[in-house]
Design a protein around this motif. Structure first.
Motif, PDB file in Angstrom:
ATOM      1  N   PRO A   1       1.743   3.925  17.614  1.00  0.00           N
ATOM      2  CA  PRO A   1       0.293   3.839  17.404  1.00  0.00           C
ATOM      3  C   PRO A   1      -0.144   4.522  16.107  1.00  0.00           C
ATOM      4  O   PRO A   1      -1.123   4.107  15.474  1.00  0.00           O
ATOM      5  CB  PRO A   1      -0.285   4.543  18.636  1.00  0.00           C
ATOM      6  CG  PRO A   1       0.859   5.143  19.369  1.00  0.00           C
ATOM      7  CD  PRO A   1       2.095   4.488  18.914  1.00  0.00           C
ATOM      8  N   ASP A   2       0.620   5.543  15.698  1.00  0.00           N
ATOM      9  CA  ASP A   2       0.218   6.256  14.477  1.00  0.00           C
ATOM     10  C   ASP A   2       1.057   5.824  13.276  1.00  0.00           C
ATOM     11  O   ASP A   2       1.220   6.578  12.328  1.00  0.00           O
ATOM     12  CB  ASP A   2       0.338   7.778  14.700  1.00  0.00           C
ATOM     13  CG  ASP A   2       1.759   8.167  15.098  1.00  0.00           C
ATOM     14  OD1 ASP A   2       2.502   7.274  15.576  1.00  0.00           O
ATOM     15  OD2 ASP A   2       2.128   9.339  14.935  1.00  0.00           O
ATOM     16  N   ALA A   3       1.622   4.609  13.325  1.00  0.00           N
ATOM     17  CA  ALA A   3       2.482   4.155  12.231  1.00  0.00           C
ATOM     18  C   ALA A   3       1.711   4.136  10.923  1.00  0.00           C
ATOM     19  O   ALA A   3       0.574   3.685  10.859  1.00  0.00           O
ATOM     20  CB  ALA A   3       3.024   2.759  12.542  1.00  0.00           C
ATOM     21  N   LYS A   4       2.391   4.651   9.873  1.00  0.00           N
ATOM     22  CA  LYS A   4       1.732   4.730   8.572  1.00  0.00           C
ATOM     23  C   LYS A   4       2.088   3.497   7.746  1.00  0.00           C
ATOM     24  O   LYS A   4       3.156   2.928   7.923  1.00  0.00           O
ATOM     25  CB  LYS A   4       2.212   5.982   7.820  1.00  0.00           C
ATOM     26  CG  LYS A   4       1.722   7.281   8.428  1.00  0.00           C
ATOM     27  CD  LYS A   4       2.353   8.473   7.753  1.00  0.00           C
ATOM     28  CE  LYS A   4       3.824   8.594   8.128  1.00  0.00           C
ATOM     29  NZ  LYS A   4       4.485   9.809   7.749  1.00  0.00           N
TER      30      LYS A   4
ATOM     31  N   ARG B   1      11.016   4.604  11.449  1.00  0.00           N
ATOM     32  CA  ARG B   1      10.338   4.418  12.737  1.00  0.00           C
ATOM     33  C   ARG B   1       8.876   4.829  12.671  1.00  0.00           C
ATOM     34  O   ARG B   1       8.108   4.570  13.574  1.00  0.00           O
ATOM     35  CB  ARG B   1      11.049   5.227  13.827  1.00  0.00           C
ATOM     36  CG  ARG B   1      12.343   4.585  14.271  1.00  0.00           C
ATOM     37  CD  ARG B   1      13.153   5.535  15.089  1.00  0.00           C
ATOM     38  NE  ARG B   1      13.519   6.717  14.301  1.00  0.00           N
ATOM     39  CZ  ARG B   1      14.343   7.651  14.740  1.00  0.00           C
ATOM     40  NH1 ARG B   1      14.864   7.567  15.938  1.00  0.00           N
ATOM     41  NH2 ARG B   1      14.647   8.685  13.977  1.00  0.00           N
ATOM     42  N   GLU B   2       8.525   5.535  11.589  1.00  0.00           N
ATOM     43  CA  GLU B   2       7.154   6.046  11.509  1.00  0.00           C
ATOM     44  C   GLU B   2       6.251   5.185  10.634  1.00  0.00           C
ATOM     45  O   GLU B   2       5.076   5.479  10.475  1.00  0.00           O
ATOM     46  CB  GLU B   2       7.175   7.486  10.991  1.00  0.00           C
ATOM     47  CG  GLU B   2       7.639   8.451  12.067  1.00  0.00           C
ATOM     48  CD  GLU B   2       8.010   9.814  11.492  1.00  0.00           C
ATOM     49  OE1 GLU B   2       7.731  10.050  10.309  1.00  0.00           O
ATOM     50  OE2 GLU B   2       8.590  10.609  12.246  1.00  0.00           O
ATOM     51  N   VAL B   3       6.825   4.116  10.060  1.00  0.00           N
ATOM     52  CA  VAL B   3       5.984   3.278   9.198  1.00  0.00           C
ATOM     53  C   VAL B   3       5.794   1.919   9.854  1.00  0.00           C
ATOM     54  O   VAL B   3       6.494   1.560  10.796  1.00  0.00           O
ATOM     55  CB  VAL B   3       6.604   3.094   7.795  1.00  0.00           C
ATOM     56  CG1 VAL B   3       6.709   4.426   7.097  1.00  0.00           C
ATOM     57  CG2 VAL B   3       7.949   2.418   7.893  1.00  0.00           C
TER      58      VAL B   3
END
Lengths: 196, 783
Positions: free
Chosen positions: B524-527, B601-603
């Motif tokens: 949900p917080d992917a940048k 995994r964070e983008v």
């Protein structure tokens, strides 16, 4: 091709020595965009050769031409080819961005040239389609005159393409093109739709 | 299941521990509060199905199985004597092997569904009793990568505690809470517990947008049935008051006209309702189909690795069509027939309760009989269907394998085999059709005998009531008409259950797809990922398609922007897995992959994929023109850009030779292009896509040297200025690489330039090169 380029872009000394690269020498392709103002075409009419001169320097006595997008953009991206000794299409010479950039009489010559290399009649009207034993006999009117041919395996040889285009292939592998099925007259369309 | 979970055990188990098992464990000295794990495998030590429970305590391990009657411990060991644990894969399941004081013991068998669980259990026990140390292979390792891959401090690291909490939590999520069975892979819908009503409700949810039309349909059905009920009443009046009384002859025409009008209206309603039904049914199915396809596209690659494409296609198409059949016809028939049966019964009882009851008496017999008969017929048609599809499948095989058949001169054998298949389907067809032709008339005959009852008892009633106060000739006619109306629907309703089951199973299968959750989805917080330079860092990456069998083990590697890495290694070493991870087609199990310092995994996945381009071994061309195929990754590309990309990919000349140039139609029914041409189209596609990071999994082994040279030139252009990871199956294709990375058994073994690696005595790369050289020399001599 005027200037030669070395095969491969990186120095070859990094190559594994044990399994030496292929011995065949292949040139990387290049594409020369032709300046319309620098082109001069000559045609003495009839079935005689069409010649092209580029910038008053290079002259090709017999050229061939073909569109990159004969279906979707027939006036743009025209590729010229040199002729081999036997009259076949040879090496590519260059590409013209737009036919409209040429003088009208020059355009006519190029169009004649294109017409020679692209023999796919456009269907204007379907006169008759009927089954004859296992073949389907088509009678058509095309932009190159009336034609009748036989087709086997209608599933393979009637091909529908996007935009209402339909390509018919006869038993001799000739192609006939219906540019837009929806633009045919009602009778032709009704006959065609029964086979689609 | 057995009676509830005795106190305490639920914290360490997935399914409730039965009381007698708990007792047996407690008799062995196990206490729930001193246990970390108590799970069962559903397979007995001798391989039969039953309950075998593995308990892991803080001092001891035990396996308790229910062998026949009372549970007893089949194995037990002290934890401090356990030197290791592993699993051994066997067909259909596996065995947990525990090494006790140097002797491996097969302690527990389990089925395939439990393999992931016990795989992880073994892994955790192994890690606890023997924490990972630097392996012996280290001696062979050289280069920078080796030092990074296993920090030497690990040898002294304390053993991780035996902790199964996370595993238990995960496993509980994979178990159906109501029947305690494991869910099938990748879904959280238990096929045993799917309720018909809930499936119907879900189908109905798709019908919601069309509710006005559905209400109209219901109204039409109701009116239609009611009008049907009126008809026999007119018959009664016609017989009693008009035909029987010549003085009322003037009523004849109006009554017949009324009947005609009713008929007309009824058929009209039928047509209207039928058309509406088709419209609604098709729209609902289409909605479900569309959603299923959309959902499939969102699912991760790992889902498709585990599913057969054919099975998925059948779900999206056949199952949806089966549902449609039910939605379009099934519901209508059901409602109409039920209304009809109720209406007729009411009418019969209302007209003459006694006669009505008498006539309805054979009804249960008809219902039971037709159920039995339908079952018989259905089974035969099922066999027939199987026979036909077997023959078709065989035909398909034989025709596509015709080259092999001819090469081995097996034509006559194949003709014989096909003969057998069609003979079988012929016999099945005869059997099925003959049964049909026999049983259906028999059923109809039984139905018709009840007409005899009407004639007999009806006539009796008329004799008893000569004045025609309650029962007349007209009533008898009406009775006969009503009976004709009720038995047809009754027979249909007996098939309803079967029909409903099949359609609901189909619906459930489609919903199953919708219920699969994509494993890889944006957080949900992917940048957003900005334009990258192309630096890739793998930090201790461990990954396995099945988590308990890692394919890549603790891989660490840094790739500089613009650098080209060549991955080398025997097949099955993990090269393809490596490149799949970089584009995040799968998520790593441990460690991380960073692009320009961002954990992938964070983008946003879409941002990442836009900057990572693939040129894969099996180049897939879509049905479409050459230009469309090249512009696949960038639909907005101009015609000129497409030509430029093709030129750069050394593909322009051959494309111009195709019948329609860039407008040539490719794919299943279009022009065929060769493997080398296919690859160059794919390269042109990648050039146009213009990714910062390029992944090549190229196969040049199947093309001639000239084609290979053309491809090499195209690749040279493509890799310029991009970070590239390439898998080469032939070492000669790695000429462009800045650095070679040798992977074997999921680990980075060596890295360096070709010269550095060749200089290494006994190195893996040197071995590989020598094998290939030998191989090509043999071919050169022999061929």
């Amino acid at each position: 091709m005027t200037d030669e380029q070395k095969t491969g872009s990186k120095p070859a000394d990094a190559a594994p020595a044990a399994s030496a690269g292929p011995p065949v020498k292949v040139e990387p392709e290049r594409l020369e965009w032709l300046e319309p103002k620098s082109l001069a075409f000559r045609w003495d009419g009839g079935t005689g050769p069409i010649a092209m001169t580029i910038a008053d320097q290079r002259t090709f006595l017999r050229i061939h031409a073909g569109q990159a997008y004969p279906q979707s953009d027939e006036r743009r991206f025209i590729q010229f080819f040199d002729s081999r000794k036997d009259g076949q299409r040879g090496e590519p010479v260059g590409m013209l961005r737009n036919l409209d950039d040429l003088q009208p009489e020059q355009q006519k010559i190029v169009q004649e040239c294109l017409k020679r290399s692209y023999l796919v009649p456009r269907v204007l009207r379907i006169v008759d389609i009927h089954d004859e034993y296992h073949l389907v006999r088509w009678t058509l009117e095309t932009d190159r005159g009336p034609v009748a041919f036989d087709m086997d395996n209608i599933y393979k040889n009637i091909q529908r393409r996007p935009g209402g285009r339909v390509v018919l292939t006869d038993t001799h592998e000739n192609h006939y093109e219906i540019p837009d099925r929806k633009k045919l007259d009602r009778e032709s369309r009704a006959m065609l739709d029964a086979y689609l | 299941m057995n009676d509830g979970n005795p106190t305490g055990w639920s914290a360490v188990s997935i399914r409730p521990v039965p009381a007698d098992i708990a007792q047996a464990l407690e008799a062995q000295g196990f206490k729930p509060e001193r246990c970390v794990l108590c799970v069962d495998s559903r397979v007995l030590p001798d391989g039969r199905y039953g309950e075998s429970w593995l308990a892991v305590g803080d001092e001891r391990l035990a396996v308790v199985s229910r062998n026949g009657h009372a549970p007893e411990a089949s194995w037990t060991a002290r934890l401090n004597e356990v030197k290791g644990a592993s699993t051994q894969k066997v067909t259909g399941g596996g065995v947990l092997v525990v090494n006790v004081a140097g002797k491996p013991q097969e302690v527990l068998r389990y089925d395939a569904g439990h393999a992931p669980l016990f795989g992880e259990v073994a892994q955790r026990i192994q890690r606890h009793v023997a924490p990972p140390k630097k392996e012996e292979k280290d001696a062979e390792l050289a280069g920078k990568g080796a030092a990074e891959s296993a920090p030497s401090a690990a040898a002294e690291a304390p053993a991780p505690p035996l902790d199964f909490k996370e595993l238990l939590k995960k496993q509980r999520e994979l178990t159906c809470p109501s029947c305690l069975r494991l869910y099938p892979k990748n879904t959280k819908v238990c096929p045993f517990c799917v309720k018909r009503s809930s499936t119907i409700r879900r189908v109905m949810a798709f019908a919601k947008p069309y509710r006005t039309k559905i209400l109209l349909m219901a109204f039409l059905m109701f009116t239609g049935t009611a009008l049907h009920m009126v008809e026999p009443q007119i018959v009664r009046i016609l017989v009693d008051d008009v035909i029987g009384k010549p003085q009322n002859a003037r009523m004849l025409l109006p009554l017949i006209a009324l009947m005609g009008l009713l008929m007309f209206v009824n058929y009209g309603i039928g047509i209207w309702r039928g058309r509406l039904g088709i419209w609604v049914g098709c729209h609902v199915t289409n909605g479900i189909q569309g959603q299923a396809f959309e959902h499939l596209q969102r699912l991760s690659l790992s889902y498709f690795n585990k599913q057969q494409t054919g099975a998925l296609m059948s779900r999206v198409n056949n199952d949806a069509r089966q549902m449609q059949g039910f939605l379009v016809e099934g519901i209508q028939y059901t409602v109409i027939n039920v209304l009809m049966v109720i209406g007729v019964i009411a009418m019969l009882l209302w007209m003459n309760p006694l006669l009505g009851l008498m006539l309805l008496a054979p009804m249960p017999v008809v219902v039971v009989l037709s159920a039995v008969i339908w079952k018989k017929i259905h089974r035969r048609f099922h066999l027939l269907w199987n026979a036909i599809s077997a023959a078709t499948a065989y035909l398909n095989d034989a025709l596509s394998g015709v080259r092999v058949i001819k090469a081995f001169g097996k034509e006559s054998e194949e003709v014989g085999r096909f003969g057998e298949k069609i003979a079988y389907s012929r016999d099945s067809m005869i059997d099925a059709e003959q049964t049909w032709q026999t049983l259906v008339p028999v059923l109809n005959m039984i139905v018709h005998t009840s007409l005899l009852l009407v004639w007999y008892f009806g006539a009796q009633q008329i004799y008893d009531d000569p004045e025609g106060k309650t029962f007349t000739l007209g009533s008898l006619m009406a009775y006969i008409a009503y009976l004709g109306m009720v038995y047809g629907p009754l027979q249909l309703l007996t098939r309803l259950n079967d029909w409903l089951s099949r359609s609901l199973t189909a619906a459930a299968r489609v919903f199953e797809i919708l219920d699969v959750e994509p494993e890889i989805s944006d957080r949900p917080d992917a940048k957003p990922l900005p334009e990258v330079k192309g630096e890739i860092e793998m930090r201790g990456v461990t990954f396995g398609y099945e988590k308990h069998t890692p394919v890549l083990k603790n891989v660490s590697l840094t790739i500089k922007p613009g650098e080209m890495i060549g991955l080398v290694g025997p097949s099955g070493a993990g090269k393809s897995t490596f490149i799949n991870l970089v584009g995040r087609l799968f998520d790593v199990d441990e460690g991380a992959i960073l692009v320009d310092g961002h954990d992938i995994r964070e983008v946003k996945t879409a941002d990442l994929r836009r900057q990572v381009g693939y040129v894969l071994q099996d180049t897939f061309l879509f049905s479409g023109t050459v230009a469309e195929n090249i512009a696949y990754a960038r639909p907005g590309a101009t015609k000129e850009e497409i030509i430029e990309a093709a030129v750069a990919a050394n593909a322009h000349t051959f494309i111009m030779k195709l019948p329609d140039g860039y407008d040539t139609f490719l794919g299943e029914r279009g022009t065929r292009v060769s493997g080398g041409e296919r690859q160059r189209i794919a390269i042109a596609r990648a050039i146009l896509h213009n990714p910062r990071i390029l992944i090549l999994d190229e196969a040049t082994s199947s093309v001639d040297t000239e084609t290979e040279a053309r491809i090499q030139i195209a690749l040279g252009t493509l890799v310029k200025g991009r970070t590239t990871i390439a898998i080469a199956h032939r070492l000669s294709t790695l000429r462009h690489a800045d650095r070679l990375v040798v992977i074997k058994d999921g680990e980075v073994l060596e890295q360096g330039s070709h010269a550095e690696l060749m200089a290494k005595e006994g190195g893996e790369y040197r071995k590989l090169v020598n094998i290939q050289t030998e191989w090509s020399r043999n071919i050169a001599v022999g061929g």
